[in-house]
Design an enzyme around this catalytic site. Sequence first.
Site, PDB file in Angstrom:
ATOM      1  N   ARG A  81     -18.268  21.869 -38.095  1.00 22.01           N
ATOM      2  CA  ARG A  81     -17.457  21.405 -39.227  1.00 22.01           C
ATOM      3  C   ARG A  81     -17.546  19.888 -39.335  1.00 22.01           C
ATOM      4  NH1 ARG A  81     -13.418  18.598 -37.043  1.00 22.01           N
ATOM      5  NH2 ARG A  81     -12.454  19.289 -35.084  1.00 22.01           N
ATOM      6  N   GLY A  82     -17.057  19.355 -40.438  1.00 22.51           N
ATOM      7  CA  GLY A  82     -16.926  17.920 -40.564  1.00 22.51           C
ATOM      8  C   GLY A  82     -15.721  17.429 -39.785  1.00 22.51           C
ATOM      9  N   THR A  86      -9.562  17.475 -33.134  1.00 23.58           N
ATOM     10  CA  THR A  86      -8.221  17.906 -33.532  1.00 23.58           C
ATOM     11  C   THR A  86      -7.768  19.030 -32.612  1.00 23.58           C
ATOM     12  OG1 THR A  86      -6.796  18.440 -35.427  1.00 23.58           O
ATOM     13  CG2 THR A  86      -8.848  19.697 -35.216  1.00 23.58           C
ATOM     14  N   PHE A  87      -6.536  19.464 -32.820  1.00 22.25           N
ATOM     15  CA  PHE A  87      -5.950  20.524 -31.999  1.00 22.25           C
ATOM     16  C   PHE A  87      -5.568  21.708 -32.870  1.00 22.25           C
ATOM     17  CE2 PHE A  87      -2.009  22.635 -30.655  1.00 22.25           C
ATOM     18  CZ  PHE A  87      -2.417  23.157 -29.440  1.00 22.25           C
ATOM     19  N   ALA A 147      -4.777  19.169 -41.404  1.00 21.36           N
ATOM     20  CA  ALA A 147      -6.141  18.684 -41.193  1.00 21.36           C
ATOM     21  C   ALA A 147      -7.118  19.573 -41.955  1.00 21.36           C
ATOM     22  CB  ALA A 147      -6.481  18.687 -39.701  1.00 21.36           C
ATOM     23  N   ILE A 148      -8.164  18.952 -42.479  1.00 21.44           N
ATOM     24  CA  ILE A 148      -9.192  19.689 -43.217  1.00 21.44           C
ATOM     25  C   ILE A 148     -10.560  19.296 -42.679  1.00 21.44           C
ATOM     26  CG2 ILE A 148     -10.317  19.996 -45.469  1.00 21.44           C
ATOM     27  CD1 ILE A 148      -7.589  19.628 -46.775  1.00 21.44           C
ATOM     28  N   ALA A 162      -5.945  23.365 -41.328  1.00 24.07           N
ATOM     29  CA  ALA A 162      -4.979  23.701 -40.276  1.00 24.07           C
ATOM     30  C   ALA A 162      -3.657  23.036 -40.620  1.00 24.07           C
ATOM     31  CB  ALA A 162      -5.486  23.233 -38.917  1.00 24.07           C
ATOM     32  N   CYS A 178      -8.210  13.470 -35.273  1.00 25.65           N
ATOM     33  CA  CYS A 178      -9.220  13.169 -36.297  1.00 25.65           C
ATOM     34  C   CYS A 178      -9.756  11.750 -36.172  1.00 25.65           C
ATOM     35  CB  CYS A 178      -8.669  13.423 -37.697  1.00 25.65           C
ATOM     36  SG  CYS A 178      -8.095  15.121 -37.938  1.00 25.65           S
TER      37      CYS A 178
END
Length: 224
Positions: A81-82, A86-87, A147-148, A162, A178
Amino acid sequence: MSVTKAAVKAVHLGRISYHSALKIQQQHIQQHLDSSSNIPNTLLLCEHEPVYTIGLRQAPYPPAEEQRLKALGADFCRTNRGGLITFHGPGQLVCYPILNLGCFKKSVRWYVCELERTVIKMCGKFGIKASTSPDTGVWVGDNKICAIGIHCGRYITSHGLALNCNTDMSWFDNIVPCGIVGKGVTSLSQELERDVPPDEAIPKLLEAFTEQFNCTLTYNGSLS
């Protein structure tokens, strides 16, 4: 002349491991790429066991840091993913749209913006004023609530968003989420000062997605 809306099917996977979700995503992607298949556009909804993930933009992660995070009781996974680290964990609503952008608009930039607008619209349904920033994702003030990070190959999307619902936010204390220094994280529960589990957020997220992507949507769970 009326335009036929794209059809989307939402599927609730429950709480599953990150690796299991990756396998399910890959199965859906492959079915999309199989020209003989007529698989619908799909939203995979789930929660994960604790896991830290890194994306394509992440420089090689120090092995000592990886071991430190694993020692906390979380898994660690490199993804396509980009985005950066993150968690994911219990109390966080994860949504993986497996979409053929040919049914919508063949633009990755448009798609990411629509995901952000979807979450902003969903937050509004909770009475939370959220916004975008130069950094991808959705924010409440200086704190990220969602987050994306996506992947798109041959206009088939994977990975996704998320949303922190009633997540144990202390998991984020162990990383720079991030890779953004000087910013914080928040959740629906923190903003509303009450417990908001993922199941409460699902109906509002699906409603916002349907409105923002102008699609028809079916769901294998209860929206009540």
